[in-house]
Design a protein around this motif. Structure first.
Motif, short mmCIF file in Angstrom:
data_model
loop_
_atom_site.label_atom_id
_atom_site.label_comp_id
_atom_site.label_asym_id
_atom_site.label_seq_id
_atom_site.Cartn_x
_atom_site.Cartn_y
_atom_site.Cartn_z
N VAL A 242 42.46 29.87 32.13
CA VAL A 242 41.38 29.76 31.14
C VAL A 242 41.91 30.21 29.78
N PHE A 243 41.59 29.45 28.76
CA PHE A 243 42.08 29.78 27.42
C PHE A 243 41.47 31.08 26.93
N ASP A 244 42.32 32.00 26.49
CA ASP A 244 41.90 33.31 25.96
C ASP A 244 42.50 33.45 24.56
N PRO A 245 41.68 33.42 23.52
CA PRO A 245 42.22 33.47 22.16
C PRO A 245 42.98 34.76 21.84
N THR A 246 42.77 35.82 22.65
CA THR A 246 43.53 37.06 22.41
C THR A 246 44.93 36.99 23.02
N GLN B 247 48.66 23.85 24.73
CA GLN B 247 47.75 22.73 24.49
C GLN B 247 46.51 22.98 25.35
N VAL B 248 45.34 22.87 24.75
CA VAL B 248 44.08 23.22 25.40
C VAL B 248 43.32 21.96 25.77
N ALA B 249 42.76 21.95 26.98
CA ALA B 249 41.86 20.86 27.40
C ALA B 249 40.45 21.39 27.37
N ASN B 250 39.60 20.75 26.57
CA ASN B 250 38.20 21.14 26.45
C ASN B 250 37.32 20.22 27.31
N THR C 226 35.58 22.55 33.05
CA THR C 226 34.24 22.98 32.63
C THR C 226 34.28 24.00 31.50
N GLU C 227 35.48 24.44 31.16
CA GLU C 227 35.67 25.40 30.06
C GLU C 227 37.06 25.19 29.49
#
Length: 211
Positions: A163-167, A206-209, A181-182
């Motif tokens: 899961v993408f964590d901006p920190t 690379q993020v999948a939304n 789903t996230e």
């Protein structure tokens, strides 16, 4: 002795009784008279002088002097203990600050070492992904990564499916997907590194939304 004539002080006193008292007083010995005279103001003054003399002698009492010296010594000891306590507190504070400073310097030094080696670690990981990490190069790279992990608690992070964590992650690209789903990491472009809880470099991904 001829009885004294009436005076304002002895009016109403029987002349015969007064004459008998005066006659009896003449027969009192001189030493007894002197003792009686001590009850007069002059005698009281003498007693006061004697009392003052006794008090002066009490000031020279060795026991009283020893007690005063003991009290002074106890006061000096209490002050010395207070000074020692304050000195100990200052020393303990200095030691604590020194240890904290030393630990901070060690952490900063370790971070500097890791940051300097990140380009090398990136090349090692890239060679591993392409199957080029073989032979002596693989052995040397493995030892380097082990030393950094054991000595400096270096950890590599960032993997596909997290899961993408901006920190922890830095998104360089983004796509949409109906399979998530996230926000989820689709591709790791560069792994991240951290020393304990400190992030030295965020993982570039690379993020999948969700679509």
């Amino acid at each position: 002795m001829t009885p004294a004539g009436p005076t304002p002080e002895n009016e109403g006193i029987d002349p015969e009784l007064q004459a008998a008292v005066e006659s009896a007083f003449e027969e009192v010995p001189d030493d007894v008279r002197e003792g009686l005279a001590q009850g007069s103001p002059e005698g009281a003054a003498g007693q006061s002088d004697a009392s003052s003399s006794d008090e002066g002698e009490a000031g020279d009492d060795p026991l009283a002097q020893a007690q005063a010296q003991a009290a002074q010594a106890a006061d000096d000891l209490a002050r010395a203990r207070a000074d020692l306590y304050n000195l100990q507190q200052e020393y303990q504070g200095f030691v604590r600050r020194s240890r904290e400073g030393a630990a901070s310097h060690r952490q900063a030094g370790a971070a500097d070492v890791v940051e300097a080696l990140i380009p090398v670690l990136d090349e090692i990981e890239l060679a591993r992904q392409h199957g080029d990490l073989t032979g002596t190069f693989e052995t040397t790279a493995g030892k380097l990564e082990s030393i950094l992990a054991e000595k400096y608690s270096l950890e590599r992070f960032g993997a596909v499916g997290e899961v993408f964590d901006p920190t922890l992650h830095e998104a360089l690209m983004a796509t949409e997907s109906s399979e998530v789903t996230e926000p989820t990491i689709a591709t790791v472009l560069q792994p991240g590194y951290r020393l304990g809880e400190r992030v030295v470099r965020a993982a570039r991904v690379q993020v999948a939304n969700p679509a």
